[in-house]
Design an enzyme around this catalytic site. Sequence first.
Site, mmCIF file in Angstrom:
data_model
loop_
_atom_site.group_PDB
_atom_site.id
_atom_site.type_symbol
_atom_site.label_atom_id
_atom_site.label_comp_id
_atom_site.label_asym_id
_atom_site.label_seq_id
_atom_site.Cartn_x
_atom_site.Cartn_y
_atom_site.Cartn_z
ATOM 1 N N ASP A 121 13.857 29.279 17.360
ATOM 2 C CA ASP A 121 12.589 28.651 17.766
ATOM 3 C C ASP A 121 12.637 28.045 19.162
ATOM 4 O O ASP A 121 11.970 27.046 19.453
ATOM 5 C CB ASP A 121 12.173 27.564 16.745
ATOM 6 C CG ASP A 121 12.059 28.123 15.347
ATOM 7 O OD1 ASP A 121 11.640 29.276 15.209
ATOM 8 O OD2 ASP A 121 12.397 27.395 14.400
ATOM 9 N N LYS A 174 11.495 32.251 22.204
ATOM 10 C CA LYS A 174 11.845 33.638 22.534
ATOM 11 C C LYS A 174 10.607 34.519 22.633
ATOM 12 O O LYS A 174 10.517 35.372 23.505
ATOM 13 C CB LYS A 174 12.792 34.207 21.461
ATOM 14 C CG LYS A 174 14.116 33.471 21.377
ATOM 15 C CD LYS A 174 14.985 34.011 20.247
ATOM 16 C CE LYS A 174 14.454 33.719 18.870
ATOM 17 N NZ LYS A 174 14.454 32.292 18.496
ATOM 18 N N GLY A 200 9.888 33.812 13.327
ATOM 19 C CA GLY A 200 8.489 33.497 13.615
ATOM 20 C C GLY A 200 8.393 33.276 15.100
ATOM 21 O O GLY A 200 8.911 32.290 15.614
ATOM 22 N N HIS A 201 7.812 34.248 15.808
ATOM 23 C CA HIS A 201 7.747 34.176 17.266
ATOM 24 C C HIS A 201 6.287 33.985 17.691
ATOM 25 O O HIS A 201 5.440 34.812 17.386
ATOM 26 C CB HIS A 201 8.317 35.448 17.896
ATOM 27 C CG HIS A 201 9.775 35.657 17.583
ATOM 28 N ND1 HIS A 201 10.461 36.800 17.899
ATOM 29 C CD2 HIS A 201 10.678 34.845 16.984
ATOM 30 C CE1 HIS A 201 11.715 36.687 17.503
ATOM 31 N NE2 HIS A 201 11.864 35.510 16.937
ATOM 32 N N GLN A 231 16.185 34.447 15.559
ATOM 33 C CA GLN A 231 17.063 33.286 15.283
ATOM 34 C C GLN A 231 17.775 32.809 16.560
ATOM 35 O O GLN A 231 17.185 32.857 17.612
ATOM 36 C CB GLN A 231 18.076 33.630 14.169
ATOM 37 C CG GLN A 231 17.440 33.884 12.811
ATOM 38 C CD GLN A 231 16.781 35.237 12.682
ATOM 39 O OE1 GLN A 231 17.368 36.268 12.937
ATOM 40 N NE2 GLN A 231 15.525 35.259 12.277
#
Length: 427
Positions: free
Chosen positions: A13, A16, A40-41, A223
């Site tokens: 988080d 990225k 989750g991007h 990650q």
Amino acid sequence: MPALVLLGAQWGDEGKGKATDLLGGSVDYVVRYQGGNNAGHTVVVGDQKYALHLLPSGILSPGCTPVIGNGVVVDPSVLLSELSGLNERGVDTSKLLISGNAHIITPYNVTVDKVTERFLGKRKIGTTGRGIGPTYADKINRVGIRVQDLYDESILTQKVEAALDAKNQILTKLYNRRAIAVEQVVGELLGYAEKLRPYVADTVLVLNQALEAGKVVLFEGGQGTLLDIDHGTYPFVTSSNPTAGGACTGAGVGPTKISRVIGILKAYTTRVGSGPFPTELLDEDGEALRRIGGERGVTTGRDRRCGWFDAVIARYATRVNGLTDFFLTKLDVLTGWEQIPVCVAYEIDGKRVEELPYSQTDFHHAKPVYEYLPGWQENITKAKTFADLPKNAQNYVKALEDMSGAPISAIGVGPGRDETIEINSFL
Ligand code: GDP
Ligand code: IMO
Ligand code: MG
């Protein structure tokens, strides 16, 4: 400048998605090489906000071909709903390529993830519950299902049988759950086959040919370094290799092709799930970082644990990834503090330690040694160049760069594409 890797330098988080999207306009391919929809991007384009889980963030750049590499684990239902969600918003997803060797997250892998966590009780990892660990376990145990298996019903059935044989024993006898029927799983998986067919490709060949033709390929990690199964805070990690080497195995591209490795580094630290976190703040500063930084999980909606910047971790990320650059994100979130603590070393059982200890026991005992840097009060979200930043913000960035071991080549001052200060070009 053929191949670049962009990865998380902390516990995920770091931003990225934003960084990948920013570069997506200038590269030909963006490749996810590990992880799955545990990621989750977030990408903000103008007034539009996108949350991507499985798709590479390059999917939002029209000229770019998004690729899901062999090292990724794919939940077909999540993938298809992510694709249709983007299509409804007018995003063209037709260029997507998915490796036929990528492993599939089956419904039983999701079940096993959830029951295992429940049985671990207070020792749980705090996984995202998306079946990631059990799917990689099946891969290593050689009972995994791959995307290509969807196109041979007989092989698929045999493989599902092999995978469920032992699992049903465990589910019924140990976890007191109902057995999972082979036909039901096979039927569900076959239902995805034709929908996925247009995307399935020999991505290793495609990417290597692209590199030979001088195309630019960007590998986007999910990650972060400290969630790496080998180099992270084991066992409180994910089940893949987000570190730079993972790009080679997870995409089938040799290390000699990679010329730049960019670590995405948050100007403070966050972590989701269980495990040690030396600079964690359980006070109002932690609350303020969470509030101002919007630190809530994109995938699970869990509050992120927040703490000050940890230079020991940044140095470690530089080392294990061979970082050539950092992209420092969320500097704007630190506006308003009188002084900002930065962890420069640890104190472990009375001794000062400069580098990340390899021993889990030592890391659990690590207490941060802080240096206090003067803060700034000015709004920095409109800054376009390094010189636009207040002196104290400039000094904060320079201090982090000195401590972290690689140049800071870009700085995020807001979530939007244009809220970025570019110092050295990445391409
Ligand atoms: P990822 O998983 O590494 O892609 O990061 P996430 O999307 O989970 O979390 C990063 C969050 O920070 C997202 O909400 C981004 O929109 C936001 N973000 C990224 N860069 C910046 C920045 O420089 N400033 C601010 N304020 N927010 C940012
Ligand atoms: P992005 O790509 C932050 C964490 C989970 C848990 C551990 C194992 O958005 O940075 P898993 O479901 O992977 O088996 O969970 O890893 N985790 C993440 N934390 N960002 C992520 O992804 C994460 N993906 C997994 O919270 O602690
Ligand atoms: Mg995220």
